[in-house]
Design an enzyme around this catalytic site. Structure first.
Site, PDB file in Angstrom:
ATOM      1  N   GLU A 364       0.842  -1.224   0.000  1.00 47.21           N
ATOM      2  CA  GLU A 364       0.000   0.000   0.000  1.00 47.21           C
ATOM      3  C   GLU A 364       0.868   1.262   0.000  1.00 47.21           C
ATOM      4  O   GLU A 364       0.560   2.254   0.658  1.00 47.21           O
ATOM      5  CB  GLU A 364      -1.026  -0.031   1.131  1.00 47.21           C
ATOM      6  CG  GLU A 364      -2.066  -1.113   0.864  1.00 47.21           C
ATOM      7  CD  GLU A 364      -3.339  -1.003   1.641  1.00 47.21           C
ATOM      8  OE1 GLU A 364      -3.738   0.121   1.988  1.00 47.21           O
ATOM      9  OE2 GLU A 364      -3.953  -2.058   1.901  1.00 47.21           O
TER      10      GLU A 364
HETATM   11  N1  CAA Z   1      -5.929  12.235  -3.889  1.00 44.52           N
HETATM   12  C1  CAA Z   1      -6.481  12.707  -5.024  1.00 44.52           C
HETATM   13  N2  CAA Z   1      -5.762  12.942  -6.141  1.00 44.52           N
HETATM   14  C2  CAA Z   1      -4.442  12.688  -6.095  1.00 44.52           C
HETATM   15  C3  CAA Z   1      -3.802  12.193  -4.942  1.00 44.52           C
HETATM   16  C4  CAA Z   1      -4.609  11.985  -3.801  1.00 44.52           C
HETATM   17  N3  CAA Z   1      -4.068  11.508  -2.664  1.00 44.52           N
HETATM   18  N4  CAA Z   1      -2.496  12.030  -5.189  1.00 44.52           N
HETATM   19  C5  CAA Z   1      -2.295  12.412  -6.458  1.00 44.52           C
HETATM   20  N5  CAA Z   1      -3.493  12.802  -7.016  1.00 44.52           N
HETATM   21  C6  CAA Z   1      -3.724  13.319  -8.377  1.00 44.52           C
HETATM   22  C7  CAA Z   1      -2.885  14.589  -8.558  1.00 44.52           C
HETATM   23  O1  CAA Z   1      -3.615  15.724  -8.121  1.00 44.52           O
HETATM   24  C8  CAA Z   1      -2.682  14.596 -10.061  1.00 44.52           C
HETATM   25  O2  CAA Z   1      -3.875  15.059 -10.667  1.00 44.52           O
HETATM   26  P1  CAA Z   1      -3.910  15.886 -12.061  1.00 44.52           P
HETATM   27  O3  CAA Z   1      -3.795  14.861 -13.114  1.00 44.52           O
HETATM   28  O4  CAA Z   1      -5.246  16.544 -12.046  1.00 44.52           O
HETATM   29  O5  CAA Z   1      -2.753  16.839 -12.052  1.00 44.52           O
HETATM   30  C9  CAA Z   1      -2.538  13.113 -10.390  1.00 44.52           C
HETATM   31  O6  CAA Z   1      -3.194  12.409  -9.338  1.00 44.52           O
HETATM   32  C10 CAA Z   1      -1.095  12.662 -10.485  1.00 44.52           C
HETATM   33  O7  CAA Z   1      -0.478  12.925  -9.239  1.00 44.52           O
HETATM   34  P2  CAA Z   1       1.108  12.962  -9.027  1.00 44.52           P
HETATM   35  O8  CAA Z   1       1.713  13.858 -10.066  1.00 44.52           O
HETATM   36  O9  CAA Z   1       1.381  13.243  -7.595  1.00 44.52           O
HETATM   37  O10 CAA Z   1       1.499  11.438  -9.394  1.00 44.52           O
HETATM   38  P3  CAA Z   1       2.877  10.684  -9.293  1.00 44.52           P
HETATM   39  O11 CAA Z   1       3.056   9.872 -10.515  1.00 44.52           O
HETATM   40  O12 CAA Z   1       3.979  11.620  -8.930  1.00 44.52           O
HETATM   41  O13 CAA Z   1       2.611   9.589  -8.147  1.00 44.52           O
HETATM   42  C11 CAA Z   1       2.567   8.641  -5.972  1.00 44.52           C
HETATM   43  C12 CAA Z   1       2.291   9.851  -6.879  1.00 44.52           C
HETATM   44  C13 CAA Z   1       2.142   9.176  -4.596  1.00 44.52           C
HETATM   45  C14 CAA Z   1       4.023   8.239  -5.940  1.00 44.52           C
HETATM   46  C15 CAA Z   1       1.672   7.429  -6.383  1.00 44.52           C
HETATM   47  O14 CAA Z   1       2.117   6.864  -7.593  1.00 44.52           O
HETATM   48  C16 CAA Z   1       1.628   6.357  -5.326  1.00 44.52           C
HETATM   49  O15 CAA Z   1       0.880   6.455  -4.345  1.00 44.52           O
HETATM   50  N6  CAA Z   1       2.423   5.264  -5.490  1.00 44.52           N
HETATM   51  C17 CAA Z   1       2.339   4.083  -4.612  1.00 44.52           C
HETATM   52  C18 CAA Z   1       1.271   3.152  -5.121  1.00 44.52           C
HETATM   53  C19 CAA Z   1       0.812   2.184  -4.071  1.00 44.52           C
HETATM   54  O16 CAA Z   1       0.546   2.550  -2.937  1.00 44.52           O
HETATM   55  N7  CAA Z   1       0.663   0.931  -4.465  1.00 44.52           N
HETATM   56  C20 CAA Z   1       0.191  -0.086  -3.608  1.00 44.52           C
HETATM   57  C21 CAA Z   1      -0.922  -0.848  -4.271  1.00 44.52           C
HETATM   58  S1  CAA Z   1      -1.899  -1.894  -3.237  1.00 44.52           S
HETATM   59  C22 CAA Z   1      -0.868  -3.094  -2.630  1.00 44.52           C
HETATM   60  O17 CAA Z   1       0.108  -2.786  -2.077  1.00 44.52           O
HETATM   61  C23 CAA Z   1      -1.204  -4.513  -2.778  1.00 44.52           C
HETATM   62  C24 CAA Z   1      -2.225  -5.011  -1.889  1.00 44.52           C
HETATM   63  O18 CAA Z   1      -3.063  -5.781  -2.323  1.00 44.52           O
HETATM   64  C25 CAA Z   1      -2.247  -4.690  -0.432  1.00 44.52           C
END
Ligand code: CAA
Length: 401
Positions: A364
């Site tokens: 996550e």
């Molecule tokens: N809420 C709403 N919108 C959001 C947001 C949030 N928390 N975070 C980003 N956004 C929106 C931004 O506003 C932006 O919108 P626009 O297109 O309108 O500009 C868009 O999303 C892109 O945002 P970023 O430029 O910040 O995106 P990024 O590529 O830099 O990535 C990141 C941000 C935080 C690194 C994200 O990729 C991330 O959270 N990565 C980790 C993914 C993760 O947690 N994976 C786990 C999956 S589940 C798992 O683990 C398996 C399981 O089964 C348990």
């Protein structure tokens, strides 16, 4: 630790604790050894009316919010981290529908999850896209009344037992992350298969699988919210609300390991006295207890902020996740240390806590991603946080750059 909890919170905590002690602890080691899913535990969770706590009442849930979800996950994880996440991941899988589903989709898919009759999983990560979730490659191309899905998902917790999957795919590959949409996929959809199960270090009771999509035709009615290209935002909002669940899993693991460490060091004697009565050990136990209490307050606070309906919750959710999971790793490792050589053996329950804890720093969103989220929020809030210093800064000698 219960001073600030409401009557309702205490009730959830108590019921979950009873399930944990009666149904989880006695089988935790066995489930870890066999990798079997705890179906009897699921039945107990149903009969204690704990499934679907986070789901709104109009869709069969209890509308009890993220804090009560966390209290349940914490108690289950005190006894077994795998059972804790097996429960919590249903929230991760169903939040996308709660946040972005149409009324019809909510009516159809949420009640069976609320009742515990159906399990759900969350399909975002892929082999080449983990932390960089926006670079996913699975495609969902519209063809008549269907979307044709092709690709593969990775790290699907609950994969082998879920009957419903929320899956993210590119409906407009030319737009990158802004072309991602979310779908609700049913297990029996032709072209969809649950693939390889991972041989994981911990949380071994819950199946973590790959998902395969080969010309899988998903009816257009399954497009979440009937809206294309808003999937990435939905995934981020989902993770913000689900991360306290992982933090609560970590908190429960830390608490559970700490209780074992207390018990063991109070009974084991070395140099003619209990290990616990040595000051060096008391200092370790004091640090563990303090770190757990600090983590608990931050996790509960992050859940309360989410339950308040606040708009910006990503920083506080990330803070709770990073602090509680780093605490769990530290505390469970120290607990193994306190057991000495016995701690390293599977005859004793403690090494499992350490194995279960490790994944909480990874899934996550790795803790590096959480720090990135916190750092970006601080950058956004910089002016608000530092404007009041202008009056002093004015008198500083000028600094180049
Ligand atoms: N809420 C709403 N919108 C959001 C947001 C949030 N928390 N975070 C980003 N956004 C929106 C931004 O506003 C932006 O919108 P626009 O297109 O309108 O500009 C868009 O999303 C892109 O945002 P970023 O430029 O910040 O995106 P990024 O590529 O830099 O990535 C990141 C941000 C935080 C690194 C994200 O990729 C991330 O959270 N990565 C980790 C993914 C993760 O947690 N994976 C786990 C999956 S589940 C798992 O683990 C398996 C399981 O089964 C348990």
């Amino acid at each position: 630790m219960n001073e600030l909890l409401s009557k309702e919170n205490l009730d959830y905590q108590e019921r979950a604790r009873e399930v944990a002690e009666k149904f989880v602890r006695p089988v935790a080691a066995e489930l870890d050894r066999t990798g079997e899913y705890g179906w009897d535990i699921l039945e107990a969770l149903k009969s204690y009316e704990l499934t679907g706590a986070w789901i709104p009442k109009e869709y069969g849930g209890q509308d009890a919010g993220v804090l009560n979800l966390c209290l349940v996950v914490e108690q289950l994880s005190r006894a077994c981290g795998g059972v804790g996440v097996a429960f919590a991941v249903n929230a991760l899988g169903s939040f996308p529908i709660i946040i972005g589903g149409t009324e019809e989709q909510k009516q159809k898919y949420l009640p069976p999850i609320a009742s515990g009759n159906s399990l759900i999983a969350f399909g975002l990560s892929e082999k080449p896209s983990g932390s960089d979730a926006g670079s996913l490659r699975t495609t969902a191309i519209k063809d008549g009344d269907d979307y044709v899905v092709n690709g593969q998902k990775k790290w699907n917790t609950n994969g082998g037992v879920a009957s419903t999957f929320t899956v993210y795919a590119l409906t407009d590959p030319s737009r990158g992350m802004r072309g991602i949409s979310a779908f609700i996929v049913e297990k029996d959809t032709p072209g969809f298969t649950v693939g390889k199960r991972e041989d994981t270090m911990g949380i071994r009771t819950v199946p973590v699988n790959e998902l395969e999509f080969a010309d899988c035709r998903v009816p257009a009615s399954q497009l979440l919210g009937h809206k294309e290209n808003v999937g990435f935002k939905n995934a981020m909002m989902t993770l913000d609300r689900a991360r306290p669940g992982v933090a609560a899993q970590a908190l429960g693991l830390a608490q559970g390991a700490f209780e074992w460490a207390l018990r063991y060091t109070s009974e084991r004697k070395q140099f003619g006295q209990t290990v616990m009565s040595h000051q060096a050990i008391q200092f370790m136990l004091a640090d563990m207890a303090t770190q757990i209490e600090a983590a608990r307050q931050l996790v509960y606070h992050s859940a309360r902020v989410i339950d308040s309906g606040a708009a910006n919750v990503n920083k506080i959710a990330a803070m709770g996740k990073v602090f509680a999971t780093d605490t769990a790793m530290k505390v469970t490792t120290d607990a193994v240390q306190l057991f000495g050589g016995y701690g390293y053996c599977r005859d004793y329950p403690i090494e499992k806590y350490m194995r279960d804890a490790k994944i909480t720093q990874i899934y996550e969103g790795t803790n590096q991603v959480q720090r990135l989220v916190i750092g970006r929020a601080l950058t956004r809030e910089l002016k608000e946080l530092t404007d009041h210093l202008d009056v002093v800064v004015e008198h500083f000698p000028e600094v180049d750059g």
